[in-house]
Design an enzyme around this catalytic site. Structure first.
Site, PDB file in Angstrom:
ATOM      1  N   LYS A 131       6.489  -3.939  -4.798  1.00  0.00           N
ATOM      2  CA  LYS A 131       7.907  -3.573  -4.682  1.00  0.00           C
ATOM      3  C   LYS A 131       8.379  -3.696  -3.249  1.00  0.00           C
ATOM      4  O   LYS A 131       9.465  -4.166  -2.972  1.00  0.00           O
ATOM      5  CB  LYS A 131       8.075  -2.129  -5.175  1.00  0.00           C
ATOM      6  CG  LYS A 131       9.495  -1.593  -5.081  1.00  0.00           C
ATOM      7  CD  LYS A 131      10.373  -2.244  -6.116  1.00  0.00           C
ATOM      8  CE  LYS A 131      11.811  -1.755  -6.066  1.00  0.00           C
ATOM      9  NZ  LYS A 131      12.701  -2.670  -6.803  1.00  0.00           N
ATOM     10  N   CYS A 191       0.810  -1.223   0.000  1.00  0.00           N
ATOM     11  CA  CYS A 191       0.000   0.000   0.000  1.00  0.00           C
ATOM     12  C   CYS A 191       0.846   1.278   0.000  1.00  0.00           C
ATOM     13  O   CYS A 191       1.858   1.369   0.686  1.00  0.00           O
ATOM     14  CB  CYS A 191      -0.902   0.047   1.219  1.00  0.00           C
ATOM     15  SG  CYS A 191      -1.902  -1.417   1.424  1.00  0.00           S
ATOM     16  N   HIS A 245      22.401 -34.880  -9.907  1.00  0.00           N
ATOM     17  CA  HIS A 245      21.752 -35.474  -8.738  1.00  0.00           C
ATOM     18  C   HIS A 245      20.229 -35.372  -8.852  1.00  0.00           C
ATOM     19  O   HIS A 245      19.527 -35.549  -7.866  1.00  0.00           O
ATOM     20  CB  HIS A 245      22.253 -34.779  -7.470  1.00  0.00           C
ATOM     21  CG  HIS A 245      23.725 -34.922  -7.271  1.00  0.00           C
ATOM     22  ND1 HIS A 245      24.318 -36.091  -6.851  1.00  0.00           N
ATOM     23  CD2 HIS A 245      24.744 -34.062  -7.516  1.00  0.00           C
ATOM     24  CE1 HIS A 245      25.631 -35.934  -6.812  1.00  0.00           C
ATOM     25  NE2 HIS A 245      25.913 -34.705  -7.219  1.00  0.00           N
ATOM     26  N   GLU A 270      19.285 -15.687  -9.602  1.00  0.00           N
ATOM     27  CA  GLU A 270      18.728 -14.363  -9.896  1.00  0.00           C
ATOM     28  C   GLU A 270      18.156 -14.314 -11.319  1.00  0.00           C
ATOM     29  O   GLU A 270      17.096 -13.733 -11.554  1.00  0.00           O
ATOM     30  CB  GLU A 270      19.815 -13.295  -9.680  1.00  0.00           C
ATOM     31  CG  GLU A 270      19.430 -11.872 -10.021  1.00  0.00           C
ATOM     32  CD  GLU A 270      18.264 -11.308  -9.217  1.00  0.00           C
ATOM     33  OE1 GLU A 270      17.735 -11.992  -8.333  1.00  0.00           O
ATOM     34  OE2 GLU A 270      17.849 -10.180  -9.524  1.00  0.00           O
ATOM     35  N   GLU A 311       9.371 -13.676 -12.483  1.00  0.00           N
ATOM     36  CA  GLU A 311       8.539 -12.545 -12.053  1.00  0.00           C
ATOM     37  C   GLU A 311       8.137 -11.631 -13.206  1.00  0.00           C
ATOM     38  O   GLU A 311       7.075 -11.020 -13.157  1.00  0.00           O
ATOM     39  CB  GLU A 311       9.164 -11.778 -10.880  1.00  0.00           C
ATOM     40  CG  GLU A 311      10.475 -11.114 -11.131  1.00  0.00           C
ATOM     41  CD  GLU A 311      11.031 -10.421  -9.880  1.00  0.00           C
ATOM     42  OE1 GLU A 311      10.285 -10.127  -8.942  1.00  0.00           O
ATOM     43  OE2 GLU A 311      12.250 -10.165  -9.862  1.00  0.00           O
ATOM     44  N   ARG A 357       4.937   0.577  -5.850  1.00  0.00           N
ATOM     45  CA  ARG A 357       4.890  -0.323  -4.699  1.00  0.00           C
ATOM     46  C   ARG A 357       3.960  -1.510  -4.953  1.00  0.00           C
ATOM     47  O   ARG A 357       4.051  -2.521  -4.273  1.00  0.00           O
ATOM     48  CB  ARG A 357       4.406   0.445  -3.463  1.00  0.00           C
ATOM     49  CG  ARG A 357       5.349   1.547  -3.037  1.00  0.00           C
ATOM     50  CD  ARG A 357       4.747   2.374  -1.930  1.00  0.00           C
ATOM     51  NE  ARG A 357       4.720   1.650  -0.666  1.00  0.00           N
ATOM     52  CZ  ARG A 357       5.702   1.666   0.217  1.00  0.00           C
ATOM     53  NH1 ARG A 357       6.785   2.350  -0.006  1.00  0.00           N
ATOM     54  NH2 ARG A 357       5.601   0.993   1.355  1.00  0.00           N
ATOM     55  N   LYS A 416      14.255 -13.453 -12.118  1.00  0.00           N
ATOM     56  CA  LYS A 416      13.846 -12.364 -13.016  1.00  0.00           C
ATOM     57  C   LYS A 416      12.870 -12.880 -14.075  1.00  0.00           C
ATOM     58  O   LYS A 416      11.872 -12.249 -14.383  1.00  0.00           O
ATOM     59  CB  LYS A 416      15.060 -11.731 -13.729  1.00  0.00           C
ATOM     60  CG  LYS A 416      15.966 -10.905 -12.864  1.00  0.00           C
ATOM     61  CD  LYS A 416      15.426  -9.544 -12.520  1.00  0.00           C
ATOM     62  CE  LYS A 416      14.738  -9.508 -11.192  1.00  0.00           C
ATOM     63  NZ  LYS A 416      15.508  -9.285 -10.004  1.00  0.00           N
ATOM     64  N   ASN A 474      -1.921   0.939   5.939  1.00  0.00           N
ATOM     65  CA  ASN A 474      -1.037  -0.047   5.325  1.00  0.00           C
ATOM     66  C   ASN A 474      -0.649  -1.032   6.415  1.00  0.00           C
ATOM     67  O   ASN A 474      -0.382  -0.625   7.543  1.00  0.00           O
ATOM     68  CB  ASN A 474       0.225   0.647   4.786  1.00  0.00           C
ATOM     69  CG  ASN A 474       1.239  -0.363   4.272  1.00  0.00           C
ATOM     70  OD1 ASN A 474       0.877  -1.429   3.795  1.00  0.00           O
ATOM     71  ND2 ASN A 474       2.515  -0.023   4.379  1.00  0.00           N
ATOM     72  N   GLY A 475      -0.645  -2.325   6.091  1.00  0.00           N
ATOM     73  CA  GLY A 475      -0.233  -3.322   7.077  1.00  0.00           C
ATOM     74  C   GLY A 475      -1.363  -4.280   7.391  1.00  0.00           C
ATOM     75  O   GLY A 475      -2.357  -4.351   6.654  1.00  0.00           O
ATOM     76  N   TRP A 484      -3.014  -2.733  -1.614  1.00  0.00           N
ATOM     77  CA  TRP A 484      -2.627  -4.067  -2.074  1.00  0.00           C
ATOM     78  C   TRP A 484      -3.388  -5.028  -1.167  1.00  0.00           C
ATOM     79  O   TRP A 484      -3.134  -5.094   0.038  1.00  0.00           O
ATOM     80  CB  TRP A 484      -1.115  -4.244  -1.928  1.00  0.00           C
ATOM     81  CG  TRP A 484      -0.553  -5.469  -2.578  1.00  0.00           C
ATOM     82  CD1 TRP A 484      -0.151  -5.601  -3.870  1.00  0.00           C
ATOM     83  CD2 TRP A 484      -0.296  -6.735  -1.954  1.00  0.00           C
ATOM     84  NE1 TRP A 484       0.332  -6.866  -4.094  1.00  0.00           N
ATOM     85  CE2 TRP A 484       0.258  -7.581  -2.939  1.00  0.00           C
ATOM     86  CE3 TRP A 484      -0.474  -7.237  -0.660  1.00  0.00           C
ATOM     87  CZ2 TRP A 484       0.634  -8.899  -2.685  1.00  0.00           C
ATOM     88  CZ3 TRP A 484      -0.099  -8.549  -0.407  1.00  0.00           C
ATOM     89  CH2 TRP A 484       0.440  -9.358  -1.411  1.00  0.00           C
TER      90      TRP A 484
HETATM   91  O1  M6R Z   1      13.293  -4.309  -0.580  1.00  0.00           O
HETATM   92  P1  M6R Z   1      13.977  -5.608  -0.431  1.00  0.00           P
HETATM   93  O2  M6R Z   1      15.341  -5.629  -1.045  1.00  0.00           O
HETATM   94  O3  M6R Z   1      14.026  -6.089   0.998  1.00  0.00           O
HETATM   95  O4  M6R Z   1      13.095  -6.657  -1.218  1.00  0.00           O
HETATM   96  C1  M6R Z   1      13.393  -8.016  -1.165  1.00  0.00           C
HETATM   97  C2  M6R Z   1      12.628  -8.787  -2.203  1.00  0.00           C
HETATM   98  O5  M6R Z   1      11.249  -8.655  -2.007  1.00  0.00           O
HETATM   99  C3  M6R Z   1      12.963  -8.310  -3.622  1.00  0.00           C
HETATM  100  O6  M6R Z   1      14.327  -8.401  -3.900  1.00  0.00           O
HETATM  101  C4  M6R Z   1      12.189  -9.163  -4.643  1.00  0.00           C
HETATM  102  O7  M6R Z   1      12.671 -10.461  -4.668  1.00  0.00           O
HETATM  103  C5  M6R Z   1      12.245  -8.518  -6.032  1.00  0.00           C
HETATM  104  N1  M6R Z   1      10.950  -8.594  -6.661  1.00  0.00           N
HETATM  105  C6  M6R Z   1      13.194  -9.185  -6.944  1.00  0.00           C
HETATM  106  O8  M6R Z   1      13.192  -8.637  -8.211  1.00  0.00           O
END
Ligand code: M6R
Length: 628
Positions: A623, A2, A520, A497, A504, A27, A501, A102-103, A76
């Site tokens: 985010k 949020c 394995h 990573e 997502e 966000r 990527k 928010n929360g 959100w």
């Molecule tokens: O703000 P943060 O670095 O703590 O966020 C951690 C993860 O939520 C963040 O890296 C997430 O995995 C991203 N969507 C990756 O692209």
């Protein structure tokens, strides 16, 4: 998650609120709403499911336009689906009070039952926990007649995590906020003041900000800001200057924020190193005792590394992968054992930590709830804490003994890119600092490694020149259903990573494996045509894993895999077995990831774009993950 904006001043608050919400869109959200008090003292609210533009198109500007006190929210969904009813603001005191949240209020069901028993006439219009808070603040307001006091009485009864903003038509010109384990920052203007989930909410109006501590209440009017704790006692807050301007969070001609942010990676590394390497040695003044980040803890010793015999690194997603690289670097350079753990697993398994443990949290946003709660656990159990963070004034650094800020600039795209390379650069600085403090590396070697680190931005810029070639490759692969990523040692976090990527952004099934693990089990996945990215280590160096990775390539190629190799420029051993080679410049093992990751980020982004997907705001993602 949020986004929250609050405003009191002389400007049209609708414009300020919508501008702030636009900047907070990154966000992640699924509905939006605003509440404004007009010059006649009437309260107007509007809220709609969907994108902000749907709300904008539905606003009754004739009624709201001239109000100069307001609150705005992007939601959100947690409690109740993303529909108009569950969107914020929620109302209390017979529609005279509006609240945004928010929360998660963990005891909301209990509070709701109590409300229904004591006030059976109460009508609930949503399924949210937030509405319960709005109704409770409304009832307290009826009793005490003061908004800050009413909010204070209610937050004392809430469990969980929350940022709350409220306004009341009988107190025009006032917005009150409260926070616990959820972000809220004040923006200081001239004859106007702001509140926001982060500084992006108001950076186009002011670059003066104040961080609000845990369990604090803030009241803003056009001319004054008051902060108290939950008991009503005044607290002193620290002002800071926002290090970037509004333009830094604009697309600036790029097709997406993500494309822009990848292009900024060389600067993100250079800016993170800037001023921290002096005469061939690391200088991290932020670790000095005087630089303690804990509010109200003048007695804190900063980050005393004496007697530290173990390091635990905590993070989530991309941040955790940067922590894996830090483990390899710190163990090699500073000869200290390092464990890397996903923050959300850490505190639920009775981890063994004590005063000789240094817990390093890594977070771009500095607000990730899983990481925040893990840090709090570490503090409560006596560990020393260091935060690596990209966001000034965020909660995690404030809860830690010290912080090393990465200077990647604002990262708006949900998928993390430039923050990752900046995190790795910051970790490497710390690893070399630790090696110097512990005397585990000769000065000359530290100086040579720092030279290599400083050369990376220029080397990375040459990798980014291959953007078009990688885009073309991605364009050919839009029908791909699954992609595997392999790497060994420092190439393994890069593989993880790369897979994250692709998942997502392009919604394609992707897995990252340690190449040695393949036989394995995962090798069973290889069938003719299966695309496999392989991060190939440099063939140079005494202990290079190069021959082993080339063998792994041969094993999967023999079973029909299509090999997409990221390999050192001129690596002749890979050429015969690879369908595609993306060359990267020569770098030593631990520095290679900073060159190898960008092609995988570009690949995922361009594949998603070729499929017509929103690369900046992928579905279901936020985010800043501010709930556990
Ligand atoms: O703000 P943060 O670095 O703590 O966020 C951690 C993860 O939520 C963040 O890296 C997430 O995995 C991203 N969507 C990756 O692209």
């Amino acid at each position: 998650m949020c986004g929250i904006v609050g405003y009191v001043g002389t400007s049209k608050s609708v414009e300020v609120l919508l501008g702030g919400l636009r900047r907070l869109e990154y966000r992640g959200y699924d509905s939006a709403g605003i509440a404004v008090i007009d010059p006649d003292g009437d309260l107007h609210t509007r809220k709609r499911a969907g994108k902000l533009q749907i709300l904008v198109d539905d606003l009754d500007l004739a009624a709201m336009a001239n109000g100069s006190t307001g609150i705005g929210h992007t939601r959100w969904a947690t409690h109740g689906g993303p529909n108009d009813q569950n969107a914020h603001p929620h109302l209390g005191d017979d529609g005279k009070l509006a609240l945004i949240h928010n929360g998660i209020i963990e005891n909301f069901a209990e509070l709701k039952n109590e409300l229904m028993e004591q006030h059976p006439e109460t009508v609930f219009t949503s399924e949210t926990d937030s509405e319960v808070a709005a109704l409770l603040v409304g009832l307290e307001y009826q009793r005490v007649g003061d908004l800050a006091e009413a909010l204070r009485l209610v937050v004392a009864r809430l469990h969980g995590a929350f940022t709350l903003l409220v306004l009341h038509k009988d107190q025009p010109g006032v917005v009150v906020g409260a926070r616990r384990n959820s972000p809220l920052v004040i923006g200081l203007g001239d004859g106007e003041n702001f509140l926001g989930s982060d500084v992006a909410a108001f950076v186009e109006h002011t670059r003066r900000a104040v961080a609000i501590g845990q369990d604090q209440i803030v009241t803003i009017t056009a001319d004054a800001v008051t902060v108290t704790d939950f008991d009503g006692a005044p607290v002193e807050s620290e002002e800071f200057d926002i290090a970037w301007d509004a333009a830094a969070a604009e697309k600036g001609g790029w097709s997406s924020f993500m494309a822009k942010e990848i292009s900024e990676e060389p600067d993100a590394i250079a800016n993170t190193l800037r001023g921290r390497i002096v005469d061939g040695a690391v200088r991290l003044t932020e670790l000095d005792p005087a630089a303690s980040t804990k509010p109200g803890s003048a007695a804190s010793a900063g980050l005393d590394l004496t007697g530290v015999n173990r390091i635990v690194i905590l993070g989530c997603g991309t941040a955790a992968y940067s922590g894996m690289l830090a483990k390899y670097a710190i163990e090699k350079w500073a000869k200290l054992p390092v464990d890397v753990e996903l923050s959300h697993e850490f505190r639920y398994r009775d981890p063994v930590i004590d005063a000789s443990t240094l817990v390093i949290s890594v977070s771009q946003s500095g607000e990730t709830m899983d990481t925040l709660m893990a840090v709090k656990y570490a503090v409560a159990n006596g560990a020393r804490t260091l935060s690596i963070c990209n966001t000034q004034g965020a909660t995690i650094p404030r809860e830690s003994d010290a912080v090393i800020y990465t200077h990647a600039g604002p990262e708006v795209a949900v998928a993390s890119t430039k923050a990752f390379v900046a995190q790795v650069a910051a970790f490497y600085l710390f690893g070399l600092h630790l090696a110097a403090v512990r005397g585990t590396l000769p000065k000359e070697e530290i100086s040579d490694l720092l030279d290599e680190l400083q050369a990376l931005p220029e080397q990375l810029a040459t990798v980014l020149e291959q953007h078009d070639a990688i885009k073309q490759l991605a364009g050919w692969m839009t029908d791909t259903r699954a992609v595997l990523f392999l790497g060994r040692h420092a190439g393994f976090p890069v593989a993880l990573e790369g897979a994250l990527k692709l998942k997502e952004l392009a919604y394609i099934h992707a897995e990252g494996f340690a190449a040695g693990e393949l036989k394995h089990g995962p090798i069973a996945l290889i069938e003719p045509g299966q695309p496999v990215f392989v991060v190939v280590p440099s063939p140079r160096g005494r202990d290079s894993l190069h021959p082993k990775v080339v063998s792994n390539i041969q094993e999967i190629r023999a079973r029909g895999a299509r090999i997409l190799a990221i390999a050192e420029q001129g690596d002749a051993a890979v050429l015969p077995y690879a369908d595609v080679v993306i060359p990267i410049p020569l770098a030593s093992t631990l520095f290679e990831p900073l060159l190898a990751v960008a092609p995988l980020q570009i690949f995922a982004m361009e594949l998603a774009a070729a499929k017509g997907l929103d690369v900046d705001q992928p579905r279901n993602l936020a985010k800043s993950v501010t709930v556990e």
